[in-house]
Design a protein around this motif. Structure first.
Motif, PDB file in Angstrom:
ATOM      1  N   TYR A  87       0.765  -1.355  -0.001  1.00  0.00           N
ATOM      2  CA  TYR A  87       0.041   0.094  -0.120  1.00  0.00           C
ATOM      3  C   TYR A  87       0.824   1.273   0.049  1.00  0.00           C
ATOM      4  O   TYR A  87       0.167   2.379  -0.317  1.00  0.00           O
ATOM      5  N   CYS A  92      -4.665   8.217   0.516  1.00  0.00           N
ATOM      6  CA  CYS A  92      -5.542   7.811   1.372  1.00  0.00           C
ATOM      7  C   CYS A  92      -6.306   8.964   1.770  1.00  0.00           C
ATOM      8  O   CYS A  92      -6.981   8.975   2.822  1.00  0.00           O
ATOM      9  N   TRP A  97      -8.737   8.633  -2.878  1.00  0.00           N
ATOM     10  CA  TRP A  97      -8.717   7.412  -2.187  1.00  0.00           C
ATOM     11  C   TRP A  97      -8.132   6.231  -3.312  1.00  0.00           C
ATOM     12  O   TRP A  97      -8.693   6.167  -4.294  1.00  0.00           O
ATOM     13  N   LEU A  99      -7.222   2.834  -2.077  1.00  0.00           N
ATOM     14  CA  LEU A  99      -7.005   1.671  -1.465  1.00  0.00           C
ATOM     15  C   LEU A  99      -8.451   0.764  -1.297  1.00  0.00           C
ATOM     16  O   LEU A  99      -9.233   1.363  -1.590  1.00  0.00           O
ATOM     17  N   HIS A 104     -10.008   1.717   5.701  1.00  0.00           N
ATOM     18  CA  HIS A 104     -10.662   2.493   6.678  1.00  0.00           C
ATOM     19  C   HIS A 104     -10.526   2.311   8.069  1.00  0.00           C
ATOM     20  O   HIS A 104     -10.350   2.854   8.952  1.00  0.00           O
TER      21      HIS A 104
END
Length: 212
Positions: A87, A92, A97, A99, A104
């Motif tokens: 990642y 993020c 976003w 991911l 979260h």
């Protein structure tokens, strides 16, 4: 013993809300300026030693804070940033976003966070930062010393989670500290007590993570 924890100055990846983890991203010019202002705020503290993460952004923050002083800087792998494996480099922020949805949990539910391939879990970071602290508390030669510790957002939260003796669910405490924010901890007979937390020595505006 007094410990002064400092999160590193800003990097371009901080600004872009990219996950840095253990990628060695350098400070940007704004980050260097924050470190220099923090140096002025801590100018009257006679540091005996500094411990830093091996990442360049943390080490340079230490060097800027200690510029002109004869203070040894010791690299310790245990206070490196949390590893995010595959990642790292992903955005993020709410707007950008990149991911999986379950990431979260990183912000809201540390207990149920699932580390990505090649990454670490919260318990891993809490363990290694806790080991670092316990060893430091036992160093008799530093019992009357002021010690600077430069590290990272998630690693610093782990250090403070250990100091506060909180559960893993409460890992984030007051949240991610601001870049170059300072936390002072007094350690007496191996027992730590926070004097102040997340204090900055600059007036510059930095946007909270949750606002982006």
């Amino acid at each position: 013993m007094k410990l002064y924890f400092v999160r590193h100055g800003e990097t371009d990846w901080n600004k872009a809300r990219k996950i840095q983890g253990q990628v060695d991203i350098p400070l940007n010019e704004f980050g260097r300026m924050l470190a220099k202002k923090t140096a002025k705020g801590l100018a009257d503290i006679p540091f005996t030693v500094c411990y830093t993460s091996p990442m360049g952004r943390a080490k340079e923050t230490a060097e800027l804070i200690l510029a002109g002083r004869d203070v040894p800087i010791v690299i310790d792998e245990r206070i490196v940033e949390m590893g995010f494996g595959e990642y790292e480099g992903k955005c993020c922020s709410k707007k950008g976003w990149e991911l999986p949805d379950n990431f979260h949990c990183f912000f809201t539910d540390p207990v149920n966070y699932i580390a990505p391939k090649g990454g670490e879990g919260f318990a891993d970071v809490k363990k290694r930062t806790g080991d670092f602290l316990e060893e430091l508390y036992q160093k008799e030669e530093y019992k009357d010393s002021n010690i600077l510790i430069t590290t990272h957002g998630a690693a610093l939260a782990g250090l403070l989670n250990n100091i506060k003796k909180r559960s893993l669910a409460e890992y984030w405490g007051v949240g991610v500290h601001k870049n170059c924010a300072v936390t002072e901890v007094l350690v007496e007979e191996g027992v730590p007590r926070i004097i102040f937390e997340n204090k900055v020595y600059y007036d510059d505006v930095t946007e909270p993570w949750e606002d982006l």
